[in-house]
Design an enzyme around this catalytic site. Structure first.
Site, mmCIF file in Angstrom:
data_model
loop_
_atom_site.group_PDB
_atom_site.id
_atom_site.type_symbol
_atom_site.label_atom_id
_atom_site.label_comp_id
_atom_site.label_asym_id
_atom_site.label_seq_id
_atom_site.Cartn_x
_atom_site.Cartn_y
_atom_site.Cartn_z
ATOM 1 N NE ARG A 150 33.211 30.422 41.752
ATOM 2 C CZ ARG A 150 33.121 31.759 41.819
ATOM 3 N NH1 ARG A 150 33.274 32.374 42.978
ATOM 4 N NH2 ARG A 150 32.866 32.479 40.735
ATOM 5 C CG HIS A 210 27.575 33.200 43.594
ATOM 6 N ND1 HIS A 210 28.198 32.922 42.389
ATOM 7 C CD2 HIS A 210 28.534 33.785 44.385
ATOM 8 C CE1 HIS A 210 29.458 33.321 42.451
ATOM 9 N NE2 HIS A 210 29.677 33.855 43.632
ATOM 10 C CB CYS A 222 31.254 32.601 48.850
ATOM 11 S SG CYS A 222 30.476 34.112 49.455
ATOM 12 C CD GLN A 260 31.613 30.360 46.187
ATOM 13 O OE1 GLN A 260 32.312 31.234 45.708
ATOM 14 N NE2 GLN A 260 32.140 29.307 46.809
ATOM 15 C CG ASP A 315 28.065 35.911 51.602
ATOM 16 O OD1 ASP A 315 29.246 36.318 51.578
ATOM 17 O OD2 ASP A 315 27.263 36.115 50.671
ATOM 18 N NE ARG A 351 31.438 39.287 40.561
ATOM 19 C CZ ARG A 351 31.378 38.545 41.663
ATOM 20 N NH1 ARG A 351 31.219 37.236 41.552
ATOM 21 N NH2 ARG A 351 31.473 39.081 42.862
#
Length: 305
Positions: free
Chosen positions: A290, A130, A262, A133, A222, A103
């Site tokens: 997830r 991502h 998310c 996700q 987001d 990450r």
């Protein structure tokens, strides 16, 4: 997925559906107490140059549930954070471990890690995309709606890594995708090129949330300022004023429209507290997924590795 999961642009529709189907199976097994030691004796190295709650807990828990072991490597405390070449880190970890999750900031770092590693590499997040996700998002939508193909997915907000992966993932599984971003905050050029490059893709980029939300089956948003953009907060608050998922916007969508986020969510900015709480079950199903989507990715990449 031979070198790992680097970005959804690398996957076919069949690849994505295979991950979602395996996630369904693993979720069923976990809920029914069925032993899952598919990765017994395997080790996943987890490199975190960006902090996270969901990414760390879901990967570490998932690896444990699959019978394997996960190692947390902080970017500040590992040699990669002190200037060791990515290629050297990749070759060293390949001698010790069976997979790498990273990450980080730059997508190029993930690509270079995969180039030099002899083990699968999983993108836990970059500034570009991502993928884990969005696999969880697609899994959640399919659970609630039974299908993906033909649904309209609408994203409201910054054309960031989430927008990039939602556009690619949604279009690849046959969804219509609409995006509303302020000018200057568009998704990545290569994502827009992908979206507009196939006549089969139903994609539209709007400047107003209201246009994008009409007839939506899923609304996704987001935060306005992501990790590393805290210094732009005031500027972004001005740019994204009006780009909020609220009751008025939801009234333009199809009946039964889902909401996905998310997390973490900034209530009162990109989403109102009322809409968030009305759709909290869907949002936390998404957060849980997830775990199941990433277990599927690890299973498919590492079981025979």
């Amino acid at each position: 997925m031979k070198k790992g999961l680097l970005k959804l642009l690398d996957l076919s529709k069949e690849d994505i559906l295979a991950i979602l189907n395996k996630a369904d199976q693993l979720k069923y097994e976990q809920k029914h107490g069925i032993q899952q030691e598919y990765l017994k004796g395997k080790t996943l190295a987890m490199i975190f140059e960006k902090n996270s709650t969901r990414t760390r807990v879901s990967f570490e828990t998932g690896m444990y549930q699959l019978g394997g072991h996960a190692l947390f490597l902080s970017g500040k405390e590992s040699q990669i954070g002190r200037g060791e070449p990515v290629a050297d880190t990749a070759r060293v970890l390949s001698r010790y471990c069976d997979g790498i999750m990273i990450r980080t900031f730059a997508q190029s770092e993930v690509e270079e890690l995969a180039k030099y590693a002899d083990i699968p590499v999983i993108n836990g997040l970059t500034d570009f995309c991502h993928p884990c996700q969005v696999l969880a998002d697609l899994l959640t939508v399919r659970e609630h709606k039974a299908v993906l193909e033909g649904l309209k997915l609408c994203y409201i907000g910054d054309g960031n890594n989430m927008a990039n992966s939602l556009i690619v993932g949604g279009l690849k599984v046959g969804m219509e995708v609409s995006v509303a971003c302020p000018e200057g905050y568009d998704p990545a050029p290569r994502v827009l090129e992908f979206a507009k490059g196939d006549p089969a893709h139903k994609f539209t980029l709007f400047r107003t949330p209201e246009e994008a939300a009409v007839g939506a089956d899923v609304i996704v948003t987001d935060v306005w300022a992501s990790m590393g953009q805290e210094g732009e907060k005031a500027e972004r608050e001005r740019a994204f004023a009006g780009y909020q998922v609220n009751g008025e916007l939801m009234a333009l969508t199809n009946p039964g429209c889902m909401v996905q986020h998310c997390l973490p969510a900034h209530r009162g900015e990109e989403i109102t507290a009322e809409v968030f709480e009305a759709h909290a079950e869907e949002i936390f199903d998404e957060a849980e997924n997830r775990l199941h989507a990433q277990k599927a990715v690890m299973y498919l990449l590492m079981k025979e590795a």
